[in-house]
Design a protein around this motif. Structure first.
Motif, short mmCIF file in Angstrom:
data_model
loop_
_atom_site.label_atom_id
_atom_site.label_comp_id
_atom_site.label_asym_id
_atom_site.label_seq_id
_atom_site.Cartn_x
_atom_site.Cartn_y
_atom_site.Cartn_z
N SER A 101 74.74 -20.79 53.91
CA SER A 101 75.44 -21.65 52.94
C SER A 101 76.74 -21.01 52.50
O SER A 101 77.74 -21.69 52.29
CB SER A 101 74.56 -21.91 51.72
OG SER A 101 73.31 -22.39 52.13
N GLU A 124 69.26 -28.91 49.67
CA GLU A 124 68.44 -27.79 49.19
C GLU A 124 68.84 -27.30 47.82
O GLU A 124 68.03 -26.74 47.10
CB GLU A 124 68.57 -26.61 50.17
CG GLU A 124 68.00 -26.93 51.53
CD GLU A 124 68.06 -25.76 52.50
OE1 GLU A 124 68.81 -24.81 52.24
OE2 GLU A 124 67.35 -25.84 53.50
N GLU A 125 70.11 -27.48 47.49
CA GLU A 125 70.59 -26.94 46.22
C GLU A 125 71.25 -28.03 45.39
O GLU A 125 71.80 -28.99 45.95
CB GLU A 125 71.60 -25.82 46.50
CG GLU A 125 70.96 -24.59 47.08
CD GLU A 125 71.98 -23.63 47.65
OE1 GLU A 125 72.06 -22.52 47.13
OE2 GLU A 125 72.69 -23.99 48.59
N ASP A 170 73.57 -29.29 54.87
CA ASP A 170 72.81 -28.07 54.61
C ASP A 170 71.47 -28.45 53.98
O ASP A 170 71.40 -28.76 52.81
CB ASP A 170 73.63 -27.18 53.66
CG ASP A 170 73.01 -25.81 53.41
OD1 ASP A 170 71.97 -25.54 54.02
OD2 ASP A 170 73.57 -25.04 52.62
MG LIG Z 1 71.40 -22.07 52.11
#
Ligand SMILES: [Mg+2]
Ligand SMILES: Nc1ncnc2c1ncn2[C@@H]1O[C@H](COP(=O)(O)OP(=O)(O)OP(=O)(O)O)[C@@H](O)[C@H]1O
Length: 454
Positions: A101, A124-125, A170
């Motif tokens: 990332s 994911e974030e 991502d």
């Molecule tokens: Mg990552």
């Protein structure tokens, strides 16, 4: 009919019942039950690239789309074969926490600064997490759009309305399409979502970077077809406790797969290491026994590394042979060669070998460095500190020729080394070394030149 099917997580092979071993790829224990794809079949299979219904002459095809855009990160450009190709699909895989990332965000920043619209999709974030990372990396991000979603349809819609030059997803394993009933991360989801993103990338000439998870064996999670579908597969390597990171191209439709990018992980993100040899030799102590410098190749780039060995009498009946960053079986072979062909005996001694910096060497040209380090430790005689060792060692104790000897010597000269031991067969009149070259036919000769064996 049952609404589920068993799918091999390695190759995508389907079976109506569970199988212990996949008949397609031979992998054990890889079948997972998934729901059948319930989407209505399209009348004609949709192609993933823009089609032309009639054949055209190859020379008439416009080549303008092959112009590359620099990523703004030299080491990454090197691996990509010169930069980002518009419309290409790049997959970056690596261990958790290695910096995928971080790198993609840094690429986004450089691309945004160069005027390409950038869309960063994170499944994911949260946007806040991305903001914190961006602040740590010194990225303002006023030209980067962020979308936190796992829905494929949302991603496609956002990409179509924003029309970015660079799209980052991502990670691909978190994306899922609501038209498929299987779980996110399953083979069918990953395959179908990638196919859709590929179609989008080719149709809009939008460079797309997919971040991929890896399995515990280090392969990219999901079907093998994923790697076939994308244009470039980059793998991120590095030791958890070491600062350096390597990026290699496992596959590249737009460049060589021989190149390696070297980075260092710092607070401010991944920093390019433009002089890797100096980086890997930075902690070296001269005039200490058991240390030798070998000139290896990483891709097409010569790399000098320090090889350390320690031999000591063992208290055990069975001596230990431990190798870090080097093949342990090859070490055993080299110890036998040392004993039989050069009279350096290591039986009854534990031998530890370490490639400094945590690098893994796979190239046989480092053999002579390994042999010299071990012999130096056994005899407690330091190797000449200004000498670089180059050569593969054969079972007969002969020093065999290596590829790209001139490049290795040039790197040694550049780093201030004064001499090198080279396989005699590599010696030629054309060799413009820049260092004093000592040719060697055998291991014994090489060790005599180094004054480790007299
Ligand atoms: Mg990552
Ligand atoms: N404050 C910090 N200072 C230095 N390094 C940091 C800091 N915060 C994170 N890192 C480094 O960044 C790494 C995490 O990077 P990143 O989130 O890009 O990895 P990733 O490959 O995307 O991981 P994941 O697979 O979990 O998504 C950490 O392992 C650590 O090495």
């Amino acid at each position: 009919m049952k609404n589920t099917v068993f799918v091999c997580q390695n190759c995508g092979h389907q079976s109506p019942r569970w199988l212990g071993r996949c008949p397609g790829c031979g992998e054990w224990n890889s079948f997972v039950e998934e729901e059948r794809i319930t989407r209505a079949k399209p009348k004609r299979r949709q192609a993933v690239v823009p089609e032309n219904r009639r054949p055209v002459r190859l020379s008439d095809v416009a080549a303008s789309s092959c112009e590359r855009r620099s990523t703004g990160i030299g080491e990454l450009d090197r691996v990509l074969g010169g930069g980002l190709v518009p419309g290409s699909l790049i997959l970056i895989g690596g261990e958790p926490g290695i910096g995928k990332s971080t790198l993609t965000l840094q690429v986004c920043d450089r691309q945004a600064a160069a005027g390409a619209g950038v869309l960063y999709v994170s499944g994911e974030e949260s946007a806040e997490q991305l903001r914190i990372r961006a602040a740590r990396l010194g990225i303002k991000g006023d030209s980067i759009s962020v979308l936190c979603t796992v829905g494929l349809e949302d991603i496609v819609e956002a990409a179509q309305s924003l029309q970015p030059g660079l799209l980052v997803v991502d990670s691909i394993q978190t994306v899922f399409s609501s038209t498929l009933s299987s779980a996110p991360g399953s083979v069918s989801q990953v395959r179908e979502c990638t196919a859709e993103l590929l179609r989008l990338a080719k149709a809009r000439q939008m460079t797309t970077v997919l971040v991929g998870h890896v399995t515990k064996f280090g392969a990219i999670a999901g079907p093998k077809t994923l790697e076939h579908m994308v244009d470039t597969v980059l793998s991120f390597e590095g030791e958890r406790f070491q600062q350096y990171r390597l990026i290699r191209a496992a596959k590249n439709r737009f460049g060589s797969t021989n190149e390696v990018g070297v980075f260092e992980m710092a607070d401010t993100g991944l920093v390019e290491v433009t002089n890797p040899s100096r980086f890997f030799l930075s902690d070296r102590r001269e005039n200490v026994s058991g240390s030798a410098v070998a000139a290896t190749l990483e891709g097409t780039r010569p790399l000098l590394v320090e090889i350390q060995a320690l031999a000591a009498r063992t208290p055990y009946a069975l001596p230990q042979r431990v190798a870090n960053g080097f093949d342990a079986r090859r070490l055993s072979m080299l110890l036998c060669v040392l004993e039989r062909r050069a009279g350096v005996n290591t039986s009854g001694q534990d031998v530890f070998l370490n490639v400094a910096g945590g690098l893994r060497i796979q190239e046989p040209a480092a053999d002579l460095g390994v042999v010299a380090a071990v012999a130096s430790s056994v005899r407690d005689a330091a190797v000449r500190p200004d000498c670089v060792l180059i050569g593969e060692v054969g079972l007969g104790g002969e020093v065999r020729s290596v590829s790209r000897a001139a490049d290795r010597l040039k790197e040694a000269a550049r780093l201030g080394f004064g001499s090198a031991i080279l396989p005699r067969r590599n010696l030629s009149k054309k060799l413009d070394a820049g260092v004093e070259v000592f040719p060697a036919d055998t291991v014994r000769q090489a060790l005599e030149i180094l004054e480790v064996v007299r």
